[in-house]
Design a protein around this motif. Sequence first.
Motif, mmCIF file in Angstrom:
data_model
loop_
_atom_site.group_PDB
_atom_site.id
_atom_site.type_symbol
_atom_site.label_atom_id
_atom_site.label_comp_id
_atom_site.label_asym_id
_atom_site.label_seq_id
_atom_site.Cartn_x
_atom_site.Cartn_y
_atom_site.Cartn_z
ATOM 1 N N PHE A 1 0.883 -1.205 0.191
ATOM 2 C CA PHE A 1 0.073 0.009 0.201
ATOM 3 C C PHE A 1 0.792 1.202 -0.083
ATOM 4 C CE2 PHE A 1 -2.563 -3.460 1.446
ATOM 5 C CZ PHE A 1 -3.773 -3.187 1.304
ATOM 6 N N LEU A 2 0.473 2.149 -0.781
ATOM 7 C CA LEU A 2 1.270 3.456 -0.866
ATOM 8 C C LEU A 2 0.384 4.282 -0.656
ATOM 9 C CD1 LEU A 2 3.438 5.572 -1.599
ATOM 10 C CD2 LEU A 2 2.991 5.160 -4.075
ATOM 11 N N PRO B 1 6.032 -7.879 12.885
ATOM 12 C CA PRO B 1 7.319 -8.588 12.649
ATOM 13 C C PRO B 1 7.307 -8.967 11.037
ATOM 14 C CG PRO B 1 6.385 -9.194 14.648
ATOM 15 C CD PRO B 1 5.274 -8.626 14.001
ATOM 16 N N GLU B 2 6.300 -9.373 10.484
ATOM 17 C CA GLU B 2 6.271 -9.920 9.143
ATOM 18 C C GLU B 2 6.147 -8.970 8.090
ATOM 19 O OE1 GLU B 2 3.601 -12.661 11.891
ATOM 20 O OE2 GLU B 2 4.233 -10.562 11.544
ATOM 21 N N GLY B 3 5.871 -7.863 8.473
ATOM 22 C CA GLY B 3 5.468 -6.739 7.329
ATOM 23 C C GLY B 3 6.435 -5.562 7.704
ATOM 24 N N ALA B 4 6.196 -4.488 6.965
ATOM 25 C CA ALA B 4 6.953 -3.261 7.160
ATOM 26 C C ALA B 4 6.182 -2.223 7.021
ATOM 27 C CB ALA B 4 8.101 -3.362 6.168
ATOM 28 N N THR B 5 6.645 -1.008 7.413
ATOM 29 C CA THR B 5 5.766 0.499 7.064
ATOM 30 C C THR B 5 7.225 1.401 6.909
ATOM 31 O OG1 THR B 5 5.775 0.783 9.371
ATOM 32 C CG2 THR B 5 3.909 -0.178 8.465
ATOM 33 N N GLY B 6 6.891 2.361 6.133
ATOM 34 C CA GLY B 6 7.726 3.424 6.014
ATOM 35 C C GLY B 6 7.241 4.621 6.013
ATOM 36 N N THR C 1 11.898 1.622 -2.552
ATOM 37 C CA THR C 1 12.717 1.176 -1.617
ATOM 38 C C THR C 1 12.499 0.204 -0.543
ATOM 39 O OG1 THR C 1 12.566 2.719 0.351
ATOM 40 C CG2 THR C 1 14.336 3.097 -1.282
ATOM 41 N N LEU C 2 11.001 0.375 -0.388
ATOM 42 C CA LEU C 2 10.109 -0.717 0.365
ATOM 43 C C LEU C 2 9.111 -1.733 -0.236
ATOM 44 C CD1 LEU C 2 9.968 -1.403 3.524
ATOM 45 C CD2 LEU C 2 7.873 0.113 3.513
ATOM 46 N N LEU C 3 8.736 -1.014 -1.422
ATOM 47 C CA LEU C 3 7.571 -1.751 -2.084
ATOM 48 C C LEU C 3 8.023 -2.513 -3.435
ATOM 49 C CD1 LEU C 3 4.533 0.540 -1.990
ATOM 50 C CD2 LEU C 3 5.214 -1.265 -0.232
ATOM 51 N N ASP C 4 7.612 -3.658 -3.733
ATOM 52 C CA ASP C 4 7.968 -4.259 -4.961
ATOM 53 C C ASP C 4 7.054 -3.944 -6.127
ATOM 54 O OD1 ASP C 4 8.632 -5.977 -7.207
ATOM 55 O OD2 ASP C 4 8.240 -7.819 -5.982
ATOM 56 N N PHE C 5 7.611 -2.936 -7.146
ATOM 57 C CA PHE C 5 6.748 -2.460 -8.180
ATOM 58 C C PHE C 5 6.525 -3.380 -9.355
ATOM 59 C CE2 PHE C 5 6.956 1.173 -5.755
ATOM 60 C CZ PHE C 5 6.064 2.243 -6.452
ATOM 61 N N ASP C 6 6.911 -4.850 -9.098
ATOM 62 C CA ASP C 6 6.541 -5.758 -9.996
ATOM 63 C C ASP C 6 5.478 -6.467 -9.528
ATOM 64 O OD1 ASP C 6 8.639 -5.481 -11.819
ATOM 65 O OD2 ASP C 6 10.224 -6.471 -10.602
#
Length: 264
Positions: free
Chosen positions: A72-73, A119-124, A142-147
């Motif tokens: 999510f952005l 722990p499994e996810g990430a936020t920025g 830098t945090l999300l995979d745009f593929d």
Amino acid sequence: MTPGPAHSSIVDTSRPHPARVYDYLLGGKDNYPVDQELGERMPPVAKVGVAQNRAFMQRAAGWAARTGIDQFLDIGTGIPTQPNLHQIVQEINPAARIVYTDNDPIVLRHAEALLISTPEGATGYLDADVREPGKILDHARTLLDFDRPIALSLIALMHFVPDEDDPYGITRTLLDALPSGSCLVLSHFTDDFLSVEQDKTEEYRSSGISLRPRTRSEVARFFDGLDLVDPGLVTAPRWHKDTPLPQDSGVTDSFHVGVARVLR
């Protein structure tokens, strides 16, 4: 929550800020007398409208997560109000990754609350203006995979972008960077249903806040080339998918909202 002039770590308490007015209308405490004064000049439907808009975000984000989107952005994050977007989606998928973006110093002060991930996810978090889509996308990569599919969240944001700043072009730049299977979650203030007495657009403008309500057809342009999911472009209390229709449906209609898939 909204575009502003220059970035600064200093909170300007001499002028109201949309994020803080929004916080006040939601019953929050991260606002100042100048924000409260403007909030008090808003009609009663304004408080109901922002609450319905917030509830739409929660339903739409939850639905996107349940369809399998785990990135999510969120641009125009606003002052953290629980549940935050990452709390909603990580409860469904603990591995979800979220990038928050805003340019209000008071939101930056609360960024730590937005960065408490599973722990499994990430936020920025990125301090940036929506009118800097290139900067936002570079950071998000830098945090999300745009593929893989990403949900782009533009909640109660684009009505603060005037026509001369090309809100449609900004949105298209962001969407063009997303792969097929992504989606746009957007809500936009409208005065389509407001009486002359209820329409306080000039109150905002006289307080130094740019506000551009848009009609349903104008909001529909943000979804050009996308595949709108049912129920389509509707008012906030009328949008629902895998949850019941909100009980307060029809109380007020001050936001046009929609969710659409990106198909290549």
